[in-house]
Design an enzyme around this catalytic site. Structure first.
Site, PDB file in Angstrom:
ATOM      1  N   TYR A 150      47.542  45.594  47.550  1.00  0.00           N
ATOM      2  CA  TYR A 150      46.357  46.312  48.061  1.00  0.00           C
ATOM      3  C   TYR A 150      46.116  45.927  49.526  1.00  0.00           C
ATOM      4  CZ  TYR A 150      41.480  46.624  49.366  1.00  0.00           C
ATOM      5  OH  TYR A 150      40.322  46.833  50.073  1.00  0.00           O
ATOM      6  N   ARG A 166      40.555  31.872  39.951  1.00  0.00           N
ATOM      7  CA  ARG A 166      41.261  33.153  39.773  1.00  0.00           C
ATOM      8  C   ARG A 166      42.429  33.192  40.754  1.00  0.00           C
ATOM      9  NH1 ARG A 166      37.855  38.597  40.870  1.00  0.00           N
ATOM     10  NH2 ARG A 166      37.800  37.664  42.963  1.00  0.00           N
ATOM     11  N   SER A 213      39.833  46.306  55.619  1.00  0.00           N
ATOM     12  CA  SER A 213      39.284  45.207  54.807  1.00  0.00           C
ATOM     13  C   SER A 213      39.613  43.860  55.438  1.00  0.00           C
ATOM     14  CB  SER A 213      39.897  45.275  53.400  1.00  0.00           C
ATOM     15  OG  SER A 213      39.625  44.092  52.677  1.00  0.00           O
ATOM     16  N   ASN A 226      35.508  43.748  38.163  1.00  0.00           N
ATOM     17  CA  ASN A 226      36.291  42.658  38.770  1.00  0.00           C
ATOM     18  C   ASN A 226      35.426  41.855  39.741  1.00  0.00           C
ATOM     19  OD1 ASN A 226      38.934  43.353  37.714  1.00  0.00           O
ATOM     20  ND2 ASN A 226      38.832  45.161  39.034  1.00  0.00           N
ATOM     21  N   LYS A 281      46.408  48.130  53.334  1.00  0.00           N
ATOM     22  CA  LYS A 281      45.410  48.195  54.422  1.00  0.00           C
ATOM     23  C   LYS A 281      46.070  47.785  55.741  1.00  0.00           C
ATOM     24  CE  LYS A 281      41.703  49.326  52.028  1.00  0.00           C
ATOM     25  NZ  LYS A 281      41.069  50.648  52.195  1.00  0.00           N
ATOM     26  N   ASN A 326      37.934  57.557  40.678  1.00  0.00           N
ATOM     27  CA  ASN A 326      37.153  56.326  40.557  1.00  0.00           C
ATOM     28  C   ASN A 326      35.712  56.585  40.958  1.00  0.00           C
ATOM     29  OD1 ASN A 326      36.667  53.612  40.039  1.00  0.00           O
ATOM     30  ND2 ASN A 326      37.112  52.989  42.145  1.00  0.00           N
ATOM     31  N   GLY A 339      32.672  57.864  46.338  1.00  0.00           N
ATOM     32  CA  GLY A 339      32.762  56.475  45.892  1.00  0.00           C
ATOM     33  C   GLY A 339      31.556  55.653  46.346  1.00  0.00           C
ATOM     34  N   ASP A 350      42.504  34.037  44.822  1.00  0.00           N
ATOM     35  CA  ASP A 350      41.223  33.835  45.510  1.00  0.00           C
ATOM     36  C   ASP A 350      41.358  32.835  46.645  1.00  0.00           C
ATOM     37  OD1 ASP A 350      39.701  35.594  44.172  1.00  0.00           O
ATOM     38  OD2 ASP A 350      38.697  34.151  42.881  1.00  0.00           O
TER      39      ASP A 350
HETATM   40  C1  WQD Z   1      33.761  37.182  45.168  1.00  0.00           C
HETATM   41  C2  WQD Z   1      33.641  35.727  44.733  1.00  0.00           C
HETATM   42  C3  WQD Z   1      35.317  35.060  43.156  1.00  0.00           C
HETATM   43  C4  WQD Z   1      33.908  37.687  39.906  1.00  0.00           C
HETATM   44  C5  WQD Z   1      37.484  41.642  46.689  1.00  0.00           C
HETATM   45  C6  WQD Z   1      38.712  42.193  47.376  1.00  0.00           C
HETATM   46  C7  WQD Z   1      38.317  42.703  48.743  1.00  0.00           C
HETATM   47  C8  WQD Z   1      37.234  43.726  48.572  1.00  0.00           C
HETATM   48  C9  WQD Z   1      36.015  43.065  47.936  1.00  0.00           C
HETATM   49  C10 WQD Z   1      37.945  45.987  48.282  1.00  0.00           C
HETATM   50  C11 WQD Z   1      34.983  35.022  44.632  1.00  0.00           C
HETATM   51  C12 WQD Z   1      33.936  35.014  42.516  1.00  0.00           C
HETATM   52  C13 WQD Z   1      34.050  37.038  41.123  1.00  0.00           C
HETATM   53  C14 WQD Z   1      33.540  36.932  38.750  1.00  0.00           C
HETATM   54  C15 WQD Z   1      33.478  34.940  40.099  1.00  0.00           C
HETATM   55  N1  WQD Z   1      37.675  44.803  47.776  1.00  0.00           N
HETATM   56  N2  WQD Z   1      33.835  35.693  41.212  1.00  0.00           N
HETATM   57  N3  WQD Z   1      33.342  35.587  38.901  1.00  0.00           N
HETATM   58  O1  WQD Z   1      37.681  38.819  45.652  1.00  0.00           O
HETATM   59  O2  WQD Z   1      36.073  38.249  47.559  1.00  0.00           O
HETATM   60  O3  WQD Z   1      37.039  40.523  47.403  1.00  0.00           O
HETATM   61  O4  WQD Z   1      36.439  42.598  46.654  1.00  0.00           O
HETATM   62  O5  WQD Z   1      37.834  46.362  49.401  1.00  0.00           O
HETATM   63  O6  WQD Z   1      39.433  43.286  49.349  1.00  0.00           O
HETATM   64  O7  WQD Z   1      39.633  41.128  47.553  1.00  0.00           O
HETATM   65  O8  WQD Z   1      35.354  39.831  45.749  1.00  0.00           O
HETATM   66  O9  WQD Z   1      33.495  39.990  44.146  1.00  0.00           O
HETATM   67  O10 WQD Z   1      35.869  39.757  43.242  1.00  0.00           O
HETATM   68  O11 WQD Z   1      34.753  37.794  44.322  1.00  0.00           O
HETATM   69  O12 WQD Z   1      33.287  33.732  40.202  1.00  0.00           O
HETATM   70  O13 WQD Z   1      33.399  37.467  37.616  1.00  0.00           O
HETATM   71  O14 WQD Z   1      33.086  35.700  43.413  1.00  0.00           O
HETATM   72  O15 WQD Z   1      36.101  33.939  42.740  1.00  0.00           O
HETATM   73  O16 WQD Z   1      34.790  33.665  45.041  1.00  0.00           O
HETATM   74  P1  WQD Z   1      36.599  39.235  46.579  1.00  0.00           P
HETATM   75  P2  WQD Z   1      34.859  39.399  44.283  1.00  0.00           P
END
Ligand code: WQD
Length: 338
Positions: free
Chosen positions: A149, A292, A124, A198, A153, A35, A10, A295
């Protein structure tokens, strides 16, 4: 020393594999490729000149994983294997609890059988839950997770604490990641999400490559310096270095240590967009969208324990993270799919 990386094909696992091989360790990867892609193994060999031993298995399949321990003299385990899509965990919680917990329990049972006593876990920052004050420090109360999720953890951390308390030989390091982004400077390995990304950085790099038309910024009305969400982004190679130091630490210590792996600096979504545009001289069109669900407005690490315990701190800045992310995407417009 031989290190078993579950989920080692990964994003974070492959970068950790490179740094372990470069540090002289032997590496065994067990990954079901649900994945990730088999091409990663070839890329790791291209980068390091060494090839990890690879088993395509479901880590919760005990007879299959037993073969891995039987055929290799494993000294330590780094457990990356697990489902990690926050949104999917809300629609398919049983899939997440079954997979993430079963892989861990199967691993622990076989580690006991083969007397392997170092366990580094890919945890995490999400275990700090929704109400933790920032910056997050390791001694804080955990729990109050906002999705299955995150709860997996949290539960796995508890399983490992109990396992270590019952077996004085078992050394556990719980690495609490913040937001891993970037890629190895070679551009040969990187983040390769399936479908529409995502996470922020892979979404930005697909806008930069023209695969997606514009970035949706999820809310600009948060209590932050520019209204957009703030996170602690950490270069995946810095994260990998933290794992190498944790393997060394676990070999020399007993008990359980929770350790944040973050930079200690929070950047907003628009900070990241601006940094990406400047680092790569590419315009990223964006539109403000509704927040979202799930968040949090802002979180980042207190990274002082990692420095004190491991002698580790993040070396690469946001510009390097953005430059390396784009270098990977530019060289691999369709990820590992040829
Ligand atoms: C970051 C910021 C969004 C996408 C997640 C998991 C965490 C870990 C890392 C696994 C936020 C904003 C995002 C987009 C946006 N995963 N955003 N438009 O949610 O902080 O963490 O990923 O280990 O456990 O929760 O990461 O990159 O999704 O978001 O505005 O298209 O970017 O709102 O503020 P996140 P993210």
């Amino acid at each position: 020393m031989n290190i078993l990386l579950t989920g080692g094909a990964g994003f974070i696992g492959s970068h950790t594999c490179v740094e372990l091989l470069n540090s002289g360790y032997g590496v065994v990867i067990a990954d079901d490729l649900s994945n990730s892609k088999i091409q990663v193994i070839d890329r790791i060999e291209e980068i390091t000149g060494k090839r990890p031993v690879f088993y395509k298995i479901d880590v919760s399949d005990k007879p299959a994983l037993d073969v891995v321990f039987k055929e290799n003299d494993i000294d330590a385990v780094v457990h990356f294997a697990g489902y990690k899509a926050v949104g999917e965990s809300c629609t398919k919680p049983l899939k997440y609890y079954r997979n993430n917990l079963d892989t861990t329990l199967t691993l622990l049972e076989l580690m006991e059988k083969y007397d392997v006593n170092s366990f580094i876990f890919s945890s995490s920052a999400t275990v700090y839950g929704a109400d933790a004050p920032v910056p997050y420090t390791e001694g804080m109360q955990t729990g109050g997770c906002t999705n299955p999720y995150g709860w997996t953890k949290y539960m796995i951390e508890q399983i490992l604490k109990d396992a270590s308390a019952a077996n004085e030989k078992l050394s556990v390091v719980l690495l609490r990641y913040f937001n891993p982004i970037g890629a190895h400077s070679s551009g040969k390995i990187g983040e390769d999400p399936s479908g529409i990304p995502n996470n922020l950085l892979p979404y930005i790099t697909q806008v930069a490559s023209g695969k997606l038309s514009e970035l949706g910024v999820f809310g600009n009305d948060y209590e932050t310096h520019d209204g957009t969400g703030v996170r602690d982004y950490i270069h995946v190679c810095d994260l990998a270095d933290g794992h190498v130091l944790s393997v060394k630490y676990a070999a020399e210590h007993k008990g359980v240590q929770e350790i944040n792996l973050g930079t200690g600096v929070g950047y907003s979504v628009l900070d990241v967009v601006n940094a990406f545009e400047q680092a790569n001289d590419i315009k990223i069109p964006y539109a403000i969208k509704p927040r979202r669900d799930g968040d949090l407005p802002e979180y980042y690490a207190d990274a002082s324990k990692a420095l004190k315990l491991l002698g580790w701190s993040a070396k690469r800045d946001l510009k390097a993270m953005c430059r390396d992310s784009w270098n990977w995407q530019k060289n691999n417009p369709n990820g590992y799919e040829y």
